[in-house]
Design a protein around this motif. Structure first.
Motif, PDB file in Angstrom:
ATOM      1  N   LEU A  93       0.747  -1.257   0.073  1.00 51.28           N
ATOM      2  CA  LEU A  93      -0.107  -0.082  -0.131  1.00 51.28           C
ATOM      3  C   LEU A  93       0.837   1.214   0.035  1.00 51.28           C
ATOM      4  O   LEU A  93       0.522   2.161  -0.664  1.00 51.28           O
ATOM      5  N   ALA A  94       1.942   1.147   0.720  1.00 55.18           N
ATOM      6  CA  ALA A  94       2.969   2.352   0.895  1.00 55.18           C
ATOM      7  C   ALA A  94       3.329   2.569  -0.411  1.00 55.18           C
ATOM      8  O   ALA A  94       3.706   3.769  -0.915  1.00 55.18           O
ATOM      9  N   ALA A  95       3.733   1.433  -1.154  1.00 57.96           N
ATOM     10  CA  ALA A  95       4.336   1.722  -2.463  1.00 57.96           C
ATOM     11  C   ALA A  95       3.410   1.992  -3.535  1.00 57.96           C
ATOM     12  O   ALA A  95       3.673   3.008  -4.196  1.00 57.96           O
ATOM     13  N   LEU A  96       2.301   1.557  -3.567  1.00 55.47           N
ATOM     14  CA  LEU A  96       1.192   2.198  -4.526  1.00 55.47           C
ATOM     15  C   LEU A  96       1.037   3.785  -4.311  1.00 55.47           C
ATOM     16  O   LEU A  96       0.692   4.313  -5.161  1.00 55.47           O
ATOM     17  N   LEU A  97       0.829   3.899  -3.083  1.00 58.89           N
ATOM     18  CA  LEU A  97       0.592   5.320  -2.459  1.00 58.89           C
ATOM     19  C   LEU A  97       1.714   6.372  -2.475  1.00 58.89           C
ATOM     20  O   LEU A  97       1.501   7.368  -1.767  1.00 58.89           O
TER      21      LEU A  97
ATOM     22  N   ILE B 200      10.182  -0.235  -6.881  1.00 53.07           N
ATOM     23  CA  ILE B 200      11.019  -0.798  -7.667  1.00 53.07           C
ATOM     24  C   ILE B 200      11.598  -2.256  -7.225  1.00 53.07           C
ATOM     25  O   ILE B 200      11.410  -3.042  -7.960  1.00 53.07           O
ATOM     26  N   SER B 201      11.629  -2.297  -6.015  1.00 59.74           N
ATOM     27  CA  SER B 201      11.637  -3.832  -5.390  1.00 59.74           C
ATOM     28  C   SER B 201      10.516  -4.804  -5.785  1.00 59.74           C
ATOM     29  O   SER B 201      10.576  -5.888  -6.266  1.00 59.74           O
TER      30      SER B 201
ATOM     31  N   PHE C  37      14.330 -13.804  -1.835  1.00 59.96           N
ATOM     32  CA  PHE C  37      15.462 -13.766  -2.332  1.00 59.96           C
ATOM     33  C   PHE C  37      15.613 -12.864  -3.514  1.00 59.96           C
ATOM     34  O   PHE C  37      16.691 -12.570  -3.801  1.00 59.96           O
ATOM     35  N   VAL C  38      14.567 -12.878  -4.337  1.00 58.38           N
ATOM     36  CA  VAL C  38      14.400 -11.916  -5.466  1.00 58.38           C
ATOM     37  C   VAL C  38      14.812 -10.484  -5.028  1.00 58.38           C
ATOM     38  O   VAL C  38      15.973  -9.647  -5.528  1.00 58.38           O
ATOM     39  N   ILE C  39      14.384 -10.071  -3.995  1.00 54.77           N
ATOM     40  CA  ILE C  39      14.477  -8.694  -3.568  1.00 54.77           C
ATOM     41  C   ILE C  39      15.985  -8.658  -2.917  1.00 54.77           C
ATOM     42  O   ILE C  39      16.992  -7.602  -3.464  1.00 54.77           O
ATOM     43  N   LEU C  40      16.650  -9.423  -2.504  1.00 54.27           N
ATOM     44  CA  LEU C  40      18.090  -9.480  -2.039  1.00 54.27           C
ATOM     45  C   LEU C  40      18.825  -9.405  -3.224  1.00 54.27           C
ATOM     46  O   LEU C  40      20.112  -8.675  -3.011  1.00 54.27           O
ATOM     47  N   ILE C  41      18.670 -10.332  -4.234  1.00 46.60           N
ATOM     48  CA  ILE C  41      19.355 -10.324  -5.322  1.00 46.60           C
ATOM     49  C   ILE C  41      19.564  -8.957  -6.045  1.00 46.60           C
ATOM     50  O   ILE C  41      20.459  -8.471  -6.548  1.00 46.60           O
ATOM     51  N   GLY C  42      18.087  -8.510  -6.189  1.00 41.54           N
ATOM     52  CA  GLY C  42      17.948  -7.222  -7.029  1.00 41.54           C
ATOM     53  C   GLY C  42      18.761  -6.027  -5.992  1.00 41.54           C
ATOM     54  O   GLY C  42      19.551  -5.382  -6.848  1.00 41.54           O
ATOM     55  N   ALA C  43      18.871  -6.075  -5.067  1.00 42.06           N
ATOM     56  CA  ALA C  43      19.540  -5.017  -4.030  1.00 42.06           C
ATOM     57  C   ALA C  43      20.902  -5.204  -4.129  1.00 42.06           C
ATOM     58  O   ALA C  43      21.970  -4.346  -4.230  1.00 42.06           O
TER      59      ALA C  43
ATOM     60  N   PRO D 109      19.360   8.393 -11.091  1.00 40.40           N
ATOM     61  CA  PRO D 109      18.766   8.860  -9.696  1.00 40.40           C
ATOM     62  C   PRO D 109      17.841   7.960  -9.448  1.00 40.40           C
ATOM     63  O   PRO D 109      16.969   8.431  -8.540  1.00 40.40           O
ATOM     64  N   GLN D 110      17.357   6.758  -9.891  1.00 39.96           N
ATOM     65  CA  GLN D 110      16.395   6.125  -9.476  1.00 39.96           C
ATOM     66  C   GLN D 110      16.465   5.769  -7.983  1.00 39.96           C
ATOM     67  O   GLN D 110      17.657   5.229  -7.781  1.00 39.96           O
TER      68      GLN D 110
END
Length: 299
Positions: free
Chosen positions: A46-50, A99-100, A228-234, A246-247
């Protein structure tokens, strides 16, 4: 006659599945950690959407600089402080969650359906079909996802979309292996044989009879995979081959903030904490679902 028998069988199976899901939901609600994990994920989504509404300074997400406000400590004006060019960290964290979660959606949106389909075909038909699919899967499984993603993003231009493609390139293998092992044991069960005797097609048996029995472990694995996906992306963003400034990539923010430790600790700590909370939420939810459905998912 065979059609009415098949319809009756479908009704009985559907009723049993509804009762199973109802009992699973009751068990899920009785586990506080699972409910907390679900609450964390819902709040973050919800925080990401808003984010455009909740972010106090949405203009700080793009190419914005205010060197007069650079590296300000947390305050009422900037609850998480500012970064090295004066941008509000809270605003960037909220958009970083976007983004995550987008990375999770793209990677699992590609990996889960393709892996499930291949696993169904391999497990149901067996023989040379299973051998070919599973040997390809085993070969892909031998490649660590992070190393493969690093190689792809290094060869291509380091962007968010290339990072998504790199991570998604191997993620289907885990679900292929999982579904294949389940279908191999289910294809000889009585309900499958009954469906065959009733004249059901192979497509009907795979997608209407066997696949619903695979949904519980698939759902558990999806929630665990999200972390796992979030950690790999980070990780890719941290070393500079993922989300580019600047993303507001969370891994990129942590990487930039490490150069200002320990004096400007908030620069790295708050984005790192955001990653931790998101991954913890998915893991708590996945562990709770695993207990509820009583399944074992290995990586």
């Amino acid at each position: 006659m065979s059609t009415s028998r098949s319809n009756l069988l479908d009704q009985i199976v559907s009723e049993q599945r509804r009762e199973l899901w109802a009992r699973a939901w009751k068990r899920f609600r009785s586990r506080p950690m699972s409910v907390i994990g679900l609450a964390i994920i819902v709040l973050i989504v919800l925080a990401a959407l808003l984010a455009p509404v909740l972010a106090p300074y949405p203009e700080h997400v793009g190419k914005y600089t205010d060197f007069a406000s650079a590296l300000e400590s947390p305050s009422l004006e900037h609850p998480m402080g500012t970064d090295h060019v004066g941008r509000d960290i809270l605003s960037r964290v909220l958009f970083g969650y976007r983004i995550s979660l987008m990375l999770v959606g793209v990677v699992l949106g590609f990996g889960v359906p393709s892996g499930v389909l291949l696993g169904l075909v391999a497990g149901y038909y067996g023989g040379w079909t299973e051998t070919v699919i599973m040997r390809i899967t085993d070969t892909a499984l031998a490649l660590p996802p992070l190393v493969m993603a690093l190689a792809i993003t290094s060869a291509l231009q380091p962007t968010l979309w290339n990072a998504m493609i790199a991570v998604a390139a191997l993620w289907w293998t885990w679900h292929t292996r999982l579904v294949q092992s389940i279908v191999s044991s289910e294809r000889n069960e009585e309900y499958v044989q009954a469906a065959k005797l009733a004249g059901a097609s192979s497509r009907h048996i795979m997608f209407r009879e066997i696949l619903p029995n695979c949904l519980s472990p698939i759902l558990v694995k999806v929630t665990l995979d999200a972390g796992f996906v979030i950690l790999i992306g980070a990780g890719l963003s941290f070393i500079g081959v993922g989300v580019q400034p600047p993303q507001p990539g969370l891994g990129t923010m942590v990487s930039q903030g490490t150069g200002y430790l320990p004096e400007s600790w908030w620069f790295a700590i708050f984005p790192g904490t955001a990653i931790f909370v998101l991954v913890m939420g998915f893991n708590m939810l996945g562990d709770g679902l695993r207990d509820v459905f009583d399944v074992e998912v290995n990586r």
